[in-house]
Scaffold this motif. Structure first.
Motif, PDB file in Angstrom:
ATOM      1  N   ASN A  15       0.815  -1.214   0.000  1.00  0.00           N
ATOM      2  CA  ASN A  15       0.000   0.000   0.000  1.00  0.00           C
ATOM      3  C   ASN A  15       0.846   1.260   0.000  1.00  0.00           C
ATOM      4  N   VAL A  16       1.958   1.250   0.723  1.00  0.00           N
ATOM      5  CA  VAL A  16       2.854   2.409   0.722  1.00  0.00           C
ATOM      6  C   VAL A  16       3.514   2.554  -0.643  1.00  0.00           C
ATOM      7  N   ALA A  17       3.888   1.443  -1.252  1.00  0.00           N
ATOM      8  CA  ALA A  17       4.601   1.468  -2.533  1.00  0.00           C
ATOM      9  C   ALA A  17       3.678   1.564  -3.741  1.00  0.00           C
ATOM     10  N   GLU A  18       2.389   1.560  -3.524  1.00  0.00           N
ATOM     11  CA  GLU A  18       1.423   1.519  -4.635  1.00  0.00           C
ATOM     12  C   GLU A  18       1.659   2.609  -5.675  1.00  0.00           C
ATOM     13  N   HIS A  19       1.994   3.799  -5.236  1.00  0.00           N
ATOM     14  CA  HIS A  19       2.213   4.907  -6.173  1.00  0.00           C
ATOM     15  C   HIS A  19       3.687   5.291  -6.247  1.00  0.00           C
ATOM     16  N   GLY A  20       4.544   4.351  -5.869  1.00  0.00           N
ATOM     17  CA  GLY A  20       5.981   4.579  -5.857  1.00  0.00           C
ATOM     18  C   GLY A  20       6.418   5.122  -4.513  1.00  0.00           C
ATOM     19  N   ALA A  21       7.497   4.608  -3.988  1.00  0.00           N
ATOM     20  CA  ALA A  21       8.015   5.056  -2.690  1.00  0.00           C
ATOM     21  C   ALA A  21       9.478   4.668  -2.589  1.00  0.00           C
ATOM     22  N   THR A  22      10.214   5.441  -1.825  1.00  0.00           N
ATOM     23  CA  THR A  22      11.594   5.068  -1.545  1.00  0.00           C
ATOM     24  C   THR A  22      11.600   4.076  -0.384  1.00  0.00           C
ATOM     25  N   ASP A  23      12.730   3.405  -0.224  1.00  0.00           N
ATOM     26  CA  ASP A  23      12.878   2.510   0.927  1.00  0.00           C
ATOM     27  C   ASP A  23      12.709   3.300   2.231  1.00  0.00           C
ATOM     28  N   ALA A  24      13.245   4.519   2.265  1.00  0.00           N
ATOM     29  CA  ALA A  24      13.132   5.345   3.471  1.00  0.00           C
ATOM     30  C   ALA A  24      11.671   5.697   3.754  1.00  0.00           C
ATOM     31  N   GLU A  25      10.890   5.981   2.718  1.00  0.00           N
ATOM     32  CA  GLU A  25       9.471   6.293   2.909  1.00  0.00           C
ATOM     33  C   GLU A  25       8.709   5.085   3.453  1.00  0.00           C
ATOM     34  N   VAL A  26       9.023   3.918   2.945  1.00  0.00           N
ATOM     35  CA  VAL A  26       8.396   2.699   3.465  1.00  0.00           C
ATOM     36  C   VAL A  26       8.772   2.520   4.930  1.00  0.00           C
ATOM     37  N   GLY A  27      10.051   2.674   5.242  1.00  0.00           N
ATOM     38  CA  GLY A  27      10.510   2.522   6.618  1.00  0.00           C
ATOM     39  C   GLY A  27       9.865   3.517   7.557  1.00  0.00           C
ATOM     40  N   SER A  28       9.745   4.751   7.111  1.00  0.00           N
ATOM     41  CA  SER A  28       9.136   5.796   7.942  1.00  0.00           C
ATOM     42  C   SER A  28       7.646   5.543   8.151  1.00  0.00           C
ATOM     43  N   ALA A  29       6.949   5.193   7.083  1.00  0.00           N
ATOM     44  CA  ALA A  29       5.502   4.971   7.167  1.00  0.00           C
ATOM     45  C   ALA A  29       5.154   3.780   8.041  1.00  0.00           C
ATOM     46  N   LEU A  30       6.030   2.782   8.083  1.00  0.00           N
ATOM     47  CA  LEU A  30       5.702   1.538   8.780  1.00  0.00           C
ATOM     48  C   LEU A  30       6.568   1.275  10.011  1.00  0.00           C
ATOM     49  N   ALA A  31       7.268   2.295  10.488  1.00  0.00           N
ATOM     50  CA  ALA A  31       8.169   2.113  11.635  1.00  0.00           C
ATOM     51  C   ALA A  31       7.435   1.601  12.865  1.00  0.00           C
ATOM     52  N   ALA A  32       6.190   1.985  13.038  1.00  0.00           N
ATOM     53  CA  ALA A  32       5.432   1.524  14.205  1.00  0.00           C
ATOM     54  C   ALA A  32       4.893   0.105  14.014  1.00  0.00           C
ATOM     55  N   ASN A  33       4.937  -0.394  12.787  1.00  0.00           N
ATOM     56  CA  ASN A  33       4.338  -1.688  12.478  1.00  0.00           C
ATOM     57  C   ASN A  33       5.337  -2.845  12.467  1.00  0.00           C
ATOM     58  N   ALA A  34       6.591  -2.544  12.147  1.00  0.00           N
ATOM     59  CA  ALA A  34       7.593  -3.612  12.048  1.00  0.00           C
ATOM     60  C   ALA A  34       8.981  -3.014  12.165  1.00  0.00           C
ATOM     61  N   ASP A  35       9.931  -3.817  12.634  1.00  0.00           N
ATOM     62  CA  ASP A  35      11.309  -3.334  12.735  1.00  0.00           C
ATOM     63  C   ASP A  35      11.962  -3.366  11.350  1.00  0.00           C
ATOM     64  N   ALA A  36      13.109  -2.711  11.251  1.00  0.00           N
ATOM     65  CA  ALA A  36      13.803  -2.585   9.964  1.00  0.00           C
ATOM     66  C   ALA A  36      14.145  -3.932   9.328  1.00  0.00           C
ATOM     67  N   PRO A  37      14.672  -4.922  10.079  1.00  0.00           N
ATOM     68  CA  PRO A  37      14.965  -6.214   9.444  1.00  0.00           C
ATOM     69  C   PRO A  37      13.705  -6.897   8.876  1.00  0.00           C
ATOM     70  N   THR A  38      12.579  -6.779   9.573  1.00  0.00           N
ATOM     71  CA  THR A  38      11.334  -7.372   9.071  1.00  0.00           C
ATOM     72  C   THR A  38      10.900  -6.673   7.791  1.00  0.00           C
ATOM     73  N   LEU A  39      10.973  -5.339   7.775  1.00  0.00           N
ATOM     74  CA  LEU A  39      10.589  -4.597   6.567  1.00  0.00           C
ATOM     75  C   LEU A  39      11.508  -4.952   5.404  1.00  0.00           C
ATOM     76  N   THR A  40      12.805  -4.988   5.665  1.00  0.00           N
ATOM     77  CA  THR A  40      13.769  -5.317   4.603  1.00  0.00           C
ATOM     78  C   THR A  40      13.530  -6.723   4.061  1.00  0.00           C
ATOM     79  N   GLY A  41      13.338  -7.671   4.948  1.00  0.00           N
ATOM     80  CA  GLY A  41      13.082  -9.049   4.526  1.00  0.00           C
ATOM     81  C   GLY A  41      11.788  -9.180   3.746  1.00  0.00           C
TER      82      GLY A  41
END
Length: 136
Positions: A37-63
């Motif tokens: 949903n964050v990447a639906e209209h294009g997003a940087t890795d940093a934007e994904v990390g920022s938008a979902l920081a409360a939902n998952a840690d960085a290793p989970t997001l990266t994986g």
């Protein structure tokens, strides 16, 4: 009556478990759906990390991003950017019905006003605790 922390933890676990079950047939998890949903209209890795920081840690997001890339949901149009593939867009449309049904189930017996109140209270509680300078 059990304290709010108890219910917050139970609610988060129930949301994650039920959503993971609803999305498993599509090869997704709750975190995967959120990334899409964050990447639906294009997003940087940093934007994904920022938008979902409360939902998952960085290793989970990266994986999970790696899994979504490998499974053909996402592509990298540039080194640090994510975007849905055409196939990812089509697959998201198919998954949307399951997500709609999940949301309907989770809000059974809860009025729109009650939902807004619950979100408002949780937002204020969170801001109270995140404010710098408060001491316990």
């Amino acid at each position: 009556m059990k304290p709010i922390g108890y219910w917050l933890n139970r609610a988060d676990r129930a949301i994650t478990d039920r959503m993971n079950g609803a999305l498993a047939a599509h090869g997704l998890t709750r975190v995967g759906w959120q990334i899409l949903n964050v990447a639906e209209h294009g997003a940087t890795d940093a934007e994904v990390g920022s938008a979902l920081a409360a939902n998952a840690d960085a290793p989970t997001l990266t994986g999970t991003v790696g899994t979504l890339l490998a499974d053909g949901w996402l592509t990298r149009p540039a080194q640090d950017r994510l975007a849905l593939t055409d196939g990812g867009r089509e697959r998201m449309a198919a998954v949307a019905e399951r997500v709609r049904a999940f949301r309907e189930l989770s809000l059974t017996g809860i009025s729109p006003e009650e939902y807004r109140t619950a979100v408002d209270v949780l937002e204020r509680l969170t801001r109270n605790l995140e404010e710098p300078g408060g001491s316990v």
